[in-house]
Design a protein around this motif. Structure first.
Motif, mmCIF file in Angstrom:
data_model
loop_
_atom_site.group_PDB
_atom_site.id
_atom_site.type_symbol
_atom_site.label_atom_id
_atom_site.label_comp_id
_atom_site.label_asym_id
_atom_site.label_seq_id
_atom_site.Cartn_x
_atom_site.Cartn_y
_atom_site.Cartn_z
ATOM 1 N N SER A 30 0.844 -1.188 0.000
ATOM 2 C CA SER A 30 0.000 0.000 0.000
ATOM 3 C C SER A 30 0.882 1.242 0.000
ATOM 4 O O SER A 30 2.030 1.214 0.476
ATOM 5 C CB SER A 30 -0.895 0.025 1.236
ATOM 6 O OG SER A 30 -0.138 0.250 2.416
ATOM 7 N N LYS A 67 0.511 3.763 1.808
ATOM 8 C CA LYS A 67 0.735 4.155 3.202
ATOM 9 C C LYS A 67 1.938 3.406 3.777
ATOM 10 O O LYS A 67 2.777 3.997 4.477
ATOM 11 C CB LYS A 67 -0.515 3.851 4.024
ATOM 12 C CG LYS A 67 -0.397 4.266 5.484
ATOM 13 C CD LYS A 67 -1.688 3.998 6.235
ATOM 14 C CE LYS A 67 -1.569 4.416 7.697
ATOM 15 N NZ LYS A 67 -2.821 4.156 8.449
ATOM 16 N N SER A 101 5.130 4.837 2.240
ATOM 17 C CA SER A 101 5.413 6.153 2.810
ATOM 18 C C SER A 101 6.022 6.028 4.200
ATOM 19 O O SER A 101 6.968 6.746 4.548
ATOM 20 C CB SER A 101 4.126 6.983 2.862
ATOM 21 O OG SER A 101 4.395 8.275 3.369
ATOM 22 N N THR A 102 5.502 5.086 4.989
ATOM 23 C CA THR A 102 6.032 4.872 6.338
ATOM 24 C C THR A 102 7.467 4.359 6.284
ATOM 25 O O THR A 102 8.332 4.808 7.046
ATOM 26 C CB THR A 102 5.158 3.858 7.098
ATOM 27 O OG1 THR A 102 3.841 4.390 7.239
ATOM 28 C CG2 THR A 102 5.734 3.574 8.484
#
Length: 223
Positions: free
Chosen positions: A190, A192, A195-196
């Motif tokens: 994902s 997200k 990005s993390t």
């Protein structure tokens, strides 16, 4: 006693140094510099992290002098992760880093992981021999430019944690020009999650802004 045995005995009486850098001119410069010192001898040379690993397995040495911006093992773009593993596995082997990197958090991180000395390439002629001798005696050493780089930081502290393989992969893909969305599709994750992982990588490298990311990538040869 044969000539080969005589040469072997001469080598054993000297400090045996392995030199690793992907630029032949740098290796030649180091070899020439060390050749002027009677108690030091170059035991082997490597132009990549893979070649360095193979040389360490086959060649006895007392000190490793290595660059960071070399092709790495298994697709890695530099020698940092390899050096971390090496220092964990062989903590008593002095490693002298010869580099142009000047980011305080990176230099502090190298010291935290057990690098014996850091020599800025601009200081090589004046500092390399001192760094090797200091590393062998466990004193530690920073050349003038490396010391000045660290001093620029306000109370510099090494960042906690070592990047995972996944975080490093995401980081290198990002600095190569891929977007978070493109990386997510490529890795089947994902956006997200990607990005993390990118933020975690930046934090562990001590990078706070996109300008820091670009500067770091340029310093270690990722771009």
């Amino acid at each position: 006693m044969t000539v080969q045995e005589q040469e072997q005995n001469k080598m054993e009486d000297k400090i045996r140094v392995i030199v690793a850098d992907d630029h032949a001119c740098v290796r030649a410069g180091v070899r020439s510099l060390l050749g002027q010192i009677g108690h030091v001898a170059v035991a082997g040379e490597a132009d990549s992290t893979q070649a360095l690993a193979e040389l360490l397995d086959s060649c006895a040495c007392d000190v490793v002098v290595t660059d960071l911006g070399m092709p790495g093992i298994d697709g890695e773009s530099n020698a940092i992760q390899f050096l971390r593993r090496l220092l964990d596995q062989a903590p008593h082997l002095p490693v002298v880093v010869l580099t142009m990197i000047h980011q305080p958090s990176i230099l502090m991180g190298l010291l935290q992981h057990g690098v014996a000395a850091i020599v800025d390439k601009r200081d090589m002629t004046a500092s390399l021999i001192h760094a090797i001798d200091a590393g062998l005696t466990g004193q530690g050493y920073l050349s003038d430019h490396a010391c000045a780089a660290i001093a620029k930081a306000e109370a510099p502290q090494p960042r906690a944690g070592v990047m995972s393989a996944g975080e490093w992969k995401v980081f290198t893909m990002y600095v190569s020009g891929m977007t978070i969305s493109q990386i997510a599709v490529r890795l089947n994750r994902s956006a997200k999650t990607i990005s993390t992982q990118k933020r975690n990588a930046m934090r562990k490298l001590g990078l706070e802004t996109e300008a820091d990311v670009i500067d770091y990538a340029c310093q270690i040869g990722l771009t």
